[in-house]
Design an enzyme around this catalytic site. Structure first.
Site, PDB file in Angstrom:
ATOM      1  N   HIS A   1       3.317  -6.468   6.030  1.00 15.96           N
ATOM      2  CA  HIS A   1       4.643  -5.866   6.156  1.00 15.96           C
ATOM      3  C   HIS A   1       5.625  -6.660   5.293  1.00 15.96           C
ATOM      4  CE1 HIS A   1       7.852  -3.612   8.063  1.00 15.96           C
ATOM      5  NE2 HIS A   1       8.516  -4.750   8.138  1.00 15.96           N
TER       6      HIS A   1
ATOM      7  N   GLU B   1       3.001 -11.082  -1.631  1.00 16.28           N
ATOM      8  CA  GLU B   1       2.079 -10.333  -0.766  1.00 16.28           C
ATOM      9  C   GLU B   1       0.657 -10.395  -1.306  1.00 16.28           C
ATOM     10  OE1 GLU B   1       3.219  -6.360   0.537  1.00 16.28           O
ATOM     11  OE2 GLU B   1       5.303  -6.792   0.054  1.00 16.28           O
TER      12      GLU B   1
ATOM     13  N   VAL C   1       1.595   5.966  11.401  1.00 12.64           N
ATOM     14  CA  VAL C   1       1.561   5.171  12.627  1.00 12.64           C
ATOM     15  C   VAL C   1       0.306   5.575  13.400  1.00 12.64           C
ATOM     16  CG1 VAL C   1       2.727   4.713  14.807  1.00 12.64           C
ATOM     17  CG2 VAL C   1       4.062   4.974  12.702  1.00 12.64           C
ATOM     18  N   LEU C   2      -0.456   4.585  13.829  1.00 11.22           N
ATOM     19  CA  LEU C   2      -1.701   4.860  14.553  1.00 11.22           C
ATOM     20  C   LEU C   2      -1.429   4.894  16.057  1.00 11.22           C
ATOM     21  CD1 LEU C   2      -3.868   2.481  12.366  1.00 11.22           C
ATOM     22  CD2 LEU C   2      -4.048   4.994  12.427  1.00 11.22           C
TER      23      LEU C   2
ATOM     24  N   ASN D   1      -1.742  -4.057  -2.953  1.00  6.77           N
ATOM     25  CA  ASN D   1      -2.291  -5.040  -1.995  1.00  6.77           C
ATOM     26  C   ASN D   1      -3.790  -4.820  -1.792  1.00  6.77           C
ATOM     27  OD1 ASN D   1      -0.280  -6.979  -0.725  1.00  6.77           O
ATOM     28  ND2 ASN D   1       0.855  -5.040  -0.740  1.00  6.77           N
TER      29      ASN D   1
ATOM     30  N   ARG E   1      -2.573  14.518  15.123  1.00  2.54           N
ATOM     31  CA  ARG E   1      -2.849  13.090  15.040  1.00  2.54           C
ATOM     32  C   ARG E   1      -4.253  12.788  15.599  1.00  2.54           C
ATOM     33  NH1 ARG E   1       1.052   9.018  14.276  1.00  2.54           N
ATOM     34  NH2 ARG E   1       2.632  10.589  13.951  1.00  2.54           N
TER      35      ARG E   1
ATOM     36  N   GLY F   1      -1.477   1.027  -3.826  1.00  2.00           N
ATOM     37  CA  GLY F   1      -2.649   0.192  -3.538  1.00  2.00           C
ATOM     38  C   GLY F   1      -2.686  -1.156  -4.232  1.00  2.00           C
TER      39      GLY F   1
END
Ligand code: GRF
Length: 211
Positions: free
Chosen positions: A115, A180, A98-99, A20, A71, A18
């Site tokens: 990313h 970032e 992945v959503l 970022n 999911r 965490g």
């Protein structure tokens, strides 16, 4: 609250350390003019170190466990959690799930990701090792809108760093990570202010500020 002071309600999704997320929280807390207010940090893992970092900064946290369930089930609970907190914008920050296209469509224009590569180079994992193996002379990070295709949405901003002789994936990764932390708050603020290369949905555009 006057409309000019309205800040977009932001949720940050994490899976791990965490850093970022912390950069976003600190940027919002340091600057009254930051156009988003982090109202929630959600992790899909109960053991994510970032949860304690968020709590230490006074931000509400939630765990929506992704392991051992479908999911659809996971995303239904995640979506309900975001709705319950009246979230308007979601920032993925080291969120390792992945959503589905359905979830992404529900949050179209309201879902950002960071990313660790100069997209479109190196979507997916192991970005720094791949950049070194290719002999790249620069590396970097990208903030982009999330679309159904992994790491391929419209780019909001990028930061570049040099690859130095003797770099390993770890040393290069640390150099990129430091960038970032500057890039994500800057790109998110630019997006909400309408100064990024892509415009946000109308309801998300920050109102002009009084101060
Ligand atoms: C960052 O490098 C980010 O670009 C990638 O995952 C990493 C997360 O690190 N998506 P942290 O959890 O923000 O420290």
């Amino acid at each position: 609250m006057a409309e000019a002071d309205r800040r977009v309600r932001l949720a940050i999704l994490i899976s791990g350390r965490g850093s970022n997320m912390e950069a976003l929280l600190r940027a919002a807390q340091a600057d009254r003019a930051f156009p988003a207010e982090p109202v929630l940090v959600v992790s899909n893992r109960g053991d994510a170190a970032g949860l304690a970092r968020a709590a230490a900064l006074g931000v509400e946290t939630a765990v929506v466990e992704s392991r051992g369930r479908s999911r659809a089930d996971f995303e239904a609970e995640l979506g309900a959690c975001l709705e319950a907190h009246r979230v308007e914008l979601v920032a993925l920050a080291g969120f390792m799930r992945v959503l589905t296209p359905a979830f992404v469509a529900r949050w179209e224009g309201r879902l950002l990701n960071i990313h660790p590569s100069l997209l479109p180079r190196y979507p997916g994992l192991e970005t720094h090792a791949r950049a070194l193996a290719a002999g790249d002379r620069e590396a970097g990070a990208t903030v982009h809108l999330v679309t159904a295709e992994l790491d391929s949405g419209p780019i909001l901003a990028q930061a570049r760093v040099p690859v130095r002789p003797g770099d390993t994936a770890e040393t290069l990764g640390l150099r990129v990570l430091a960038e970032e932390h500057q890039l994500y708050p800057r790109a998110l603020a630019a997006y909400l202010s309408g100064t990024a290369p892509v415009a946000p949905p109308p309801g998300l555009l920050a109102a002009p500020r009084a101060d």
